[in-house]
Write an enzyme that holds these catalytic residues in place. Structure first.
Site, PDB file in Angstrom:
ATOM      1  N   GLY A  47       0.837  -1.188   0.000  1.00 25.62           N
ATOM      2  CA  GLY A  47       0.000   0.000   0.000  1.00 25.62           C
ATOM      3  C   GLY A  47       0.878   1.245   0.000  1.00 25.62           C
ATOM      4  O   GLY A  47       2.056   1.181   0.372  1.00 25.62           O
ATOM      5  N   GLN A  52       2.858   9.953   1.470  1.00 27.33           N
ATOM      6  CA  GLN A  52       4.169   9.286   1.497  1.00 27.33           C
ATOM      7  C   GLN A  52       5.058   9.653   0.313  1.00 27.33           C
ATOM      8  O   GLN A  52       6.259   9.381   0.338  1.00 27.33           O
ATOM      9  CB  GLN A  52       3.996   7.767   1.550  1.00 27.33           C
ATOM     10  N   CYS A 106       5.981  -0.001   7.618  1.00 25.98           N
ATOM     11  CA  CYS A 106       5.601   1.177   6.836  1.00 25.98           C
ATOM     12  C   CYS A 106       6.779   1.578   5.952  1.00 25.98           C
ATOM     13  O   CYS A 106       7.920   1.638   6.426  1.00 25.98           O
ATOM     14  CB  CYS A 106       5.246   2.323   7.780  1.00 25.98           C
ATOM     15  N   LEU A 107       6.504   1.861   4.692  1.00 27.18           N
ATOM     16  CA  LEU A 107       7.556   2.264   3.756  1.00 27.18           C
ATOM     17  C   LEU A 107       8.213   3.583   4.184  1.00 27.18           C
ATOM     18  O   LEU A 107       9.324   3.889   3.758  1.00 27.18           O
ATOM     19  CB  LEU A 107       6.988   2.393   2.337  1.00 27.18           C
ATOM     20  N   HIS A 148      -4.244   1.246   7.803  1.00 32.87           N
ATOM     21  CA  HIS A 148      -2.898   1.838   7.812  1.00 32.87           C
ATOM     22  C   HIS A 148      -2.822   3.000   6.820  1.00 32.87           C
ATOM     23  O   HIS A 148      -2.300   4.077   7.147  1.00 32.87           O
ATOM     24  CB  HIS A 148      -1.885   0.737   7.467  1.00 32.87           C
ATOM     25  N   GLU A 149      -3.375   2.782   5.612  1.00 34.63           N
ATOM     26  CA  GLU A 149      -3.276   3.821   4.568  1.00 34.63           C
ATOM     27  C   GLU A 149      -4.139   5.038   4.902  1.00 34.63           C
ATOM     28  O   GLU A 149      -3.714   6.181   4.702  1.00 34.63           O
ATOM     29  CB  GLU A 149      -3.672   3.262   3.197  1.00 34.63           C
ATOM     30  N   HIS A 152      -2.571   7.327   7.223  1.00 35.42           N
ATOM     31  CA  HIS A 152      -1.593   8.239   6.604  1.00 35.42           C
ATOM     32  C   HIS A 152      -2.275   9.540   6.153  1.00 35.42           C
ATOM     33  O   HIS A 152      -1.660  10.605   6.183  1.00 35.42           O
ATOM     34  CB  HIS A 152      -0.932   7.579   5.388  1.00 35.42           C
TER      35      HIS A 152
HETATM   36 NI    NI Z   1       2.792   3.336   5.877  1.00 32.12          NI
END
Ligand code: NI
Length: 186
Positions: A47, A52, A106-107, A148-149, A152
């Site tokens: 995702g 991000q 998380c990226l 999670h997304e 963000h």
């Molecule tokens: Ni994340």
């Protein structure tokens, strides 16, 4: 198409409340969606939210990996594979109080894992790039990725959702039997 740099924790955009996207999406937003998908696939991740890549907009992309079709060792229900999907101005609603703790990555916080409580069953709604409404229900991993997304978009990182720090660690230091887990950042 372009792979965009993913910003990391500490960048103020990750802490902002993102703005709704005007629909139907303008050409620059469509390009951004394509680039976000390419960036997510390349990362690799499951995702990615627009903040991000430094865009404070309410747009996410996500996918369900093939590995999630198999029975999950932790008892989570399997999820059908899903190709990269764009969801704009998403809204989530829990369908029960049932929550589970599962490791999350998380990226924007690369290399780290921690256990986060999330609702197991949710209803989601939002729009595609043409402004057509999308809605459905999601469970377990699919529901977790969506939560999670959408966090963000509200300036929330999974670390904020952790109940304690006991489970946090570097991915390469945590004993695991699941080799696919590394690709499950979002
Ligand atoms: Ni994340």
């Amino acid at each position: 198409m372009a792979i965009l740099p993913i910003i990391r924790m500490g960048h103020p955009v990750l802490r902002q409340l993102a703005e709704p996207v005007e629909l139907p999406a303008k050409p620059e937003i469509r390009r951004l969606a394509v680039d976000m998908i390419e960036t997510m696939v390349a990362a690799p991740g499951v995702g990615l939210a627009a903040p991000q890549i430094g865009q404070s907009l309410r747009m996410i992309v996500y996918q369900m990996p093939l590995a999630r079709l198999q029975a999950q060792p932790d008892g989570d229900e399997p999820n059908a594979p899903m190709p990269p999907t764009v969801l704009i101005n998403p809204v989530l609603r829990p369908l029960s109080d049932d929550q589970r703790y599962r490791p999350e990555g998380c990226l924007s916080i690369p290399g780290i894992r921690g256990e986060v409580p999330r609702y197991r069953h949710i209803a989601y709604s939002g729009y595609d790039l043409d402004g057509q409404e999308i809605s459905g229900e999601a469970h377990d991993f699919h529901a977790r990725v969506l939560q999670h997304e959408v966090d963000h978009l509200d300036g929330v990182l999974y670390l904020d959702r952790m109940v304690g720090m006991m489970s946090i660690g570097f991915l390469d230091a945590i004993p695991t039997e699941d080799d696919d887990e590394e690709s499950e950042e979002s």
